[in-house]
Write a protein that holds these residues in place. Structure first.
Motif, short mmCIF file in Angstrom:
data_model
loop_
_atom_site.label_atom_id
_atom_site.label_comp_id
_atom_site.label_asym_id
_atom_site.label_seq_id
_atom_site.Cartn_x
_atom_site.Cartn_y
_atom_site.Cartn_z
N ILE A 1 -16.41 -2.20 -14.48
CA ILE A 1 -15.32 -1.72 -13.62
C ILE A 1 -15.68 -1.94 -12.15
O ILE A 1 -14.87 -2.44 -11.36
CB ILE A 1 -15.03 -0.22 -13.90
N ILE A 2 -16.90 -1.59 -11.78
CA ILE A 2 -17.33 -1.72 -10.39
C ILE A 2 -17.38 -3.20 -9.99
O ILE A 2 -16.99 -3.58 -8.87
CB ILE A 2 -18.71 -1.05 -10.19
N ASN A 3 -17.84 -4.07 -10.91
CA ASN A 3 -17.99 -5.49 -10.60
C ASN A 3 -16.67 -6.25 -10.61
O ASN A 3 -16.50 -7.23 -9.88
CB ASN A 3 -18.94 -6.15 -11.59
N VAL A 4 -15.71 -5.81 -11.45
CA VAL A 4 -14.53 -6.65 -11.70
C VAL A 4 -13.21 -5.98 -11.31
O VAL A 4 -12.31 -6.64 -10.79
CB VAL A 4 -14.49 -7.07 -13.19
N ALA A 5 -13.06 -4.68 -11.56
CA ALA A 5 -11.79 -4.02 -11.25
C ALA A 5 -11.54 -4.05 -9.74
O ALA A 5 -12.47 -3.93 -8.94
CB ALA A 5 -11.79 -2.58 -11.76
N PRO A 6 -10.29 -4.21 -9.31
CA PRO A 6 -10.00 -4.32 -7.87
C PRO A 6 -10.21 -3.00 -7.14
O PRO A 6 -9.92 -1.93 -7.68
CB PRO A 6 -8.51 -4.71 -7.84
N HIS A 7 -10.71 -3.08 -5.92
CA HIS A 7 -10.75 -1.89 -5.07
C HIS A 7 -9.43 -1.82 -4.30
O HIS A 7 -8.68 -2.81 -4.23
CB HIS A 7 -11.98 -1.88 -4.16
N PRO A 8 -9.08 -0.66 -3.71
CA PRO A 8 -7.76 -0.50 -3.10
C PRO A 8 -7.41 -1.54 -2.03
O PRO A 8 -6.25 -1.92 -1.90
CB PRO A 8 -7.83 0.91 -2.48
N GLY A 9 -8.42 -2.02 -1.32
CA GLY A 9 -8.15 -3.01 -0.27
C GLY A 9 -7.75 -4.37 -0.80
O GLY A 9 -7.25 -5.21 -0.05
N GLU A 10 -7.98 -4.61 -2.09
CA GLU A 10 -7.63 -5.91 -2.68
C GLU A 10 -6.23 -5.94 -3.25
O GLU A 10 -5.77 -6.97 -3.74
CB GLU A 10 -8.64 -6.26 -3.79
N LEU A 11 -5.54 -4.79 -3.22
CA LEU A 11 -4.21 -4.71 -3.81
C LEU A 11 -3.15 -5.10 -2.79
O LEU A 11 -3.37 -5.05 -1.58
CB LEU A 11 -3.95 -3.30 -4.32
N ALA A 12 -1.97 -5.46 -3.32
CA ALA A 12 -0.84 -5.78 -2.44
C ALA A 12 -0.47 -4.55 -1.63
O ALA A 12 -0.59 -3.42 -2.11
CB ALA A 12 0.34 -6.24 -3.28
N PRO A 13 -0.04 -4.72 -0.39
CA PRO A 13 0.35 -3.56 0.43
C PRO A 13 1.49 -2.78 -0.22
O PRO A 13 2.31 -3.34 -0.94
CB PRO A 13 0.82 -4.20 1.75
N LYS A 14 1.51 -1.47 0.02
CA LYS A 14 2.61 -0.62 -0.45
C LYS A 14 3.72 -0.66 0.60
O LYS A 14 3.45 -0.68 1.80
CB LYS A 14 2.15 0.82 -0.64
N LYS A 15 4.95 -0.62 0.13
CA LYS A 15 6.08 -0.64 1.07
C LYS A 15 6.62 0.77 1.29
O LYS A 15 6.71 1.56 0.36
CB LYS A 15 7.19 -1.53 0.53
N THR A 16 6.99 1.07 2.54
CA THR A 16 7.65 2.34 2.85
C THR A 16 9.14 2.21 2.52
O THR A 16 9.63 1.13 2.16
CB THR A 16 7.49 2.68 4.34
N VAL A 17 9.86 3.32 2.67
CA VAL A 17 11.30 3.28 2.40
C VAL A 17 12.02 2.35 3.36
O VAL A 17 13.13 1.88 3.08
CB VAL A 17 11.92 4.70 2.47
N ASN A 18 11.38 2.05 4.51
CA ASN A 18 11.97 1.12 5.49
C ASN A 18 11.43 -0.29 5.34
O ASN A 18 11.56 -1.13 6.24
CB ASN A 18 11.69 1.62 6.92
N ASP A 19 10.78 -0.54 4.18
CA ASP A 19 10.25 -1.88 3.86
C ASP A 19 9.08 -2.31 4.75
O ASP A 19 8.77 -3.49 4.84
CB ASP A 19 11.34 -2.96 3.93
N LYS A 20 8.43 -1.37 5.39
CA LYS A 20 7.22 -1.70 6.16
C LYS A 20 6.05 -1.76 5.19
O LYS A 20 5.86 -0.89 4.34
CB LYS A 20 6.97 -0.65 7.23
N GLU A 21 5.23 -2.81 5.29
CA GLU A 21 4.07 -2.97 4.40
C GLU A 21 2.88 -2.20 4.96
O GLU A 21 2.53 -2.34 6.14
CB GLU A 21 3.74 -4.45 4.24
N VAL A 22 2.26 -1.40 4.10
CA VAL A 22 1.11 -0.58 4.50
C VAL A 22 -0.07 -0.96 3.63
O VAL A 22 -0.05 -0.76 2.40
CB VAL A 22 1.42 0.92 4.36
#
Length: 718
Positions: free
Chosen positions: A272-293
């Motif tokens: 898991i530590i070697n292969v599973a993605p950490h949060p920074g490797e994930l696609a940005p989350k969008k707000t209700v105003n479509d801003k990417e975070v």
């Protein structure tokens, strides 16, 4: 505890059927990470997860439990979820904040209904999965059957990283075809010996290793070129390929564990530590105003609240994920959902009911705080300048409903408070205080789900309650035009009461023009519409009020009173007391008295005239119809179809979907009572369904006669 950076965090959720061993695996992971110094057991009711009394009594998870462990310099946040679909309200928030799912299999049973349902939920969030084969020490374990059933359910996506050498009683060896080593554990589990693969396993291990290399290479062109060039990939290159495949959900790595014996957990966590993605490797989350975070520690601070609960001696606990920036003790943030300021006074890393105080958490981490005033589940906390607001989680429509009543009338108010609290903790409970039905209706995901609500009210909150059959929110309407007039006259010394109203009513369809001529009982009546008011009704449909008064026979100031009288009768239909809808009313004549006419007189005249006309207008009862989708194994299709037809279902279509047959039907709500229980019984729990309100339709004649007779009997009793 140290402050873990974003690349040192892995967020996991444990998924699978009830009894697969999720809670035991979580216990082992916490033990191996040193968070606990002794492993508890579900049967002994002393695990870190499943710590609520209801879970210990049931013997399985009811709530999602937030946990963490530390291993090899990383923090693993773990959410242990319930395995029964009735408690899907705990699975959805877990999937919303976790980057990786561990799908736990019971290798005695292979793919179970809970496995299939958990995968459907994970697919909606596009969550990468690692398959964890558990219970390998059971006398009836069947590795080959489990793998075959997984391949049948998930296709050729299984990447077998490990296979057991001696499954069954005495299990203690696996071959790891990624590392090309054998792991052998002592009888009490723990740290394994890592040894060379014995001669008798080499051919099988090499074949499976080659298959794994090919699967890893398929996910990246550069890796594929390396593979063609060298005929092999390094361990790091294979990890890269597996990670890319996992992120696309085209690869599900398969691992072996015996959670109860603490075998295989260390190697699983290492992977898991070697292969599973950490949060920074994930696609940005969008707000209700479509801003990417993006999960960036240098960004503005924002938190998403995915769960709240009330704990004894602590009060309300708020569970959050740090979406961006860093949250620190004493920080002031804006609740952008409620537009209110909140102070984060304390921050905790959570392992069940145990909380470890920390001073800060960075982007991607999961934690909890207490004593927030305005913040609830689905809310966003953000730096004032950033003003982020993340979309609310969406939950499935309820599938089961019942009326609820406190045995002791004095407990009604207290029951309402606790029902509201339960619905805040589990949003798949929907509480409806129905003025129309004169009942409190509780909606949920199934009979077991609502029985859990009953357990809490009875055992935790000490309120005796009873479940009653819920009434159906029928509607009333008319099918033809009718005319009526009514004179209200009352004289009793001094000023009297006088009002006379003549009206025509007809069925209303959206967009239909108002006629100028009616033929009723062989008599022609002409009307001249001088003004129209459309009233959208709170319970659905419309009332259209047409003023056709000529010559001032009724003064305009009395029109609102006539409308009020009609509306009162619309709220209590003449047939069964249900709401009426979709009616157009023409007030075309009447009389008034220069002294005795007043608002009350015209209200009563309008009410009675409407009631009389309604009964002559081919009055019909309408019933709520729901769109129902059922996913059913093909071998149970006939039984489910027969059952639906017995429920007056109109079958709209059938198709195949991912190994299941899908039936789409329109079914009256009256016939859906306890359907989730019946469907489970018909299919041994292998089918699932959704239902959503569609529209109102006229009930068949025999049903209308039954309803009229029942209402008449009820009125006689009163």
């Amino acid at each position: 505890m140290k402050v873990y950076q974003t690349n040192e965090i892995r967020n996991l959720t444990l998924l699978g059927n009830a009894g697969a061993g999720k809670t035991t695996l979580a216990e082992t992971m916490l033990y191996e990470g040193g968070v606990i110094n002794r492993m508890g057991e579900v049967d002994n009711k002393n695990t870190v997860s499943d710590y609520h009394r209801v879970e210990q009594e049931y013997g399985n998870s009811v709530h999602p439990t937030v946990l963490y462990t530390e291993y090899n310099g990383c923090k693993l946040n773990i959410i242990d979820t319930p395995g029964m679909d009735d408690f899907v309200g705990g699975v959805i928030p877990a999937l919303s904040v976790a980057a990786t799912g561990l799908m736990i299999f019971n290798t005695v049973n292979g793919v179970e209904v809970g496995t299939e349902i958990a995968n459907r939920n994970a697919a909606k969030f596009h969550t990468p999965l690692i398959f964890v084969m558990n219970h390998l020490n059971h006398e009836n374990t069947n590795w080959d059957m489990s793998i075959d059933s997984a391949k049948a359910a998930f296709g050729n996506k299984l990447a077998i990283v490990q296979y057991p050498v001696n499954p069954g009683i005495g299990f203690n060896k696996v071959v790891d075809v990624l590392k090309m080593k054998m792991y052998e554990w002592p009888a009490n589990g723990g740290e394994p010996k890592i040894i060379d693969i014995p001669e008798e396993e080499k051919e099988k291990a090499e074949q499976m290793h080659n298959e794994l290399v090919e699967m890893a290479a398929e996910n990246d062109e550069n890796l594929m070129e390396l593979f063609f060039e060298k005929g092999e990939l390094t361990e790091d290159e294979m990890r890269t390929g597996l990670k890319l495949g996992m992120l696309e959900r085209s690869v599900f790595p398969v691992f072996c564990v015996c959670a109860s014996c603490d075998m295989g957990t260390r190697r699983l966590m290492e992977f898991i530590i070697n292969v599973a993605p950490h949060p920074g490797e994930l696609a940005p989350k969008k707000t209700v105003n479509d801003k990417e975070v993006k999960a960036d520690v240098n960004g503005p601070t924002s938190l998403f609240v995915f769960k709240t609960s009330v704990e004894q001696h602590v009060g309300e606990i708020t569970y959050f994920k740090v979406m961006s920036g860093t949250v620190k003790e004493g920080m002031d943030l804006m609740n952008t959902t409620r537009n209110a300021k909140e102070r984060i006074s304390q921050i905790y890393a959570v392992a069940g009911k145990n909380r470890t105080k920390v001073t800060e958490m960075v982007a991607g981490d999961i934690g909890a705080t207490v004593k927030l005033k305005e913040t609830k589940h689905n809310h966003t906390l953000s730096d004032k300048d950033a003003n982020y607001k993340f979309p609310s989680l969406q939950y499935p429509e309820p599938r089961y409903r019942t009326a609820i009543k406190a045995v002791n009338e004095a407990d009604e108010e207290k029951m309402g408070e606790y029902l509201h609290r339960m619905a805040e903790e589990d949003p798949t409970y929907v509480i409806e205080y129905s003025k129309e039905l004169k009942q409190v209706i509780v909606h949920g995901q199934g009979e077991y789900h609502l029985n859990t609500l009953r357990w809490y009210l009875t055992n935790e909150f000490k309120i005796d309650i009873e479940f009653l059959k819920p009434k159906i929110p029928y509607r009333e309407t008319i099918t033809k035009a009718a005319q009526a007039d009514y004179r209200h006259k009352k004289q009793s010394g001094g000023a009297g009461q006088f009002g006379e109203v003549h009206m025509i009513i007809e069925p209303y369809e959206e967009g239909s023009p108002a006629p100028s001529m009616f033929k009723i009982n062989g008599k022609e009546l002409k009307v001249n519409v001088r003004g129209t008011d459309e009233h959208k009704l709170p319970w659905g449909g419309k009332l259209v009020f047409c003023n056709c008064i000529v010559g001032g026979s009724i003064d305009a100031r009395f029109h609102p009173a006539i409308l009020k009288g009609i509306m009162e009768k619309m709220e209590e239909g003449p047939l069964t007391g249900s709401y009426a809808r979709d009616i157009r009313v023409f007030i075309y004549d009447g009389k008034m008295h220069p002294v005795d006419s007043n608002e009350i007189s015209f209200k009563l005249a309008g009410r009675h005239a409407f009631s009389d006309a309604f009964k002559k207008a081919g009055a019909k009862i309408l019933e709520p119809i729901y769109d129902v989708e059922v996913l059913v194994p093909s071998d149970r299709m006939g039984d489910v179809m027969s059952d639906l037809q017995g429920r007056r279902a109109l079958i709209m279509g059938m198709s195949s979907e991912k190994g299941f047959e899908k039936i789409v039907a329109k079914v009256p709500l009256k016939e859906m009572n306890k359907y989730s229980t019946s469907l489970s019984s018909l299919t041994q729990g292998r089918a699932m369904f959704t239902m959503k309100f569609a529209d109102y339709e006229k009930v068949p004649g025999e049903i209308q006669d039954e309803l009229l007779a029942a209402y008449e009997a009820e009125q006689d009793e009163e």
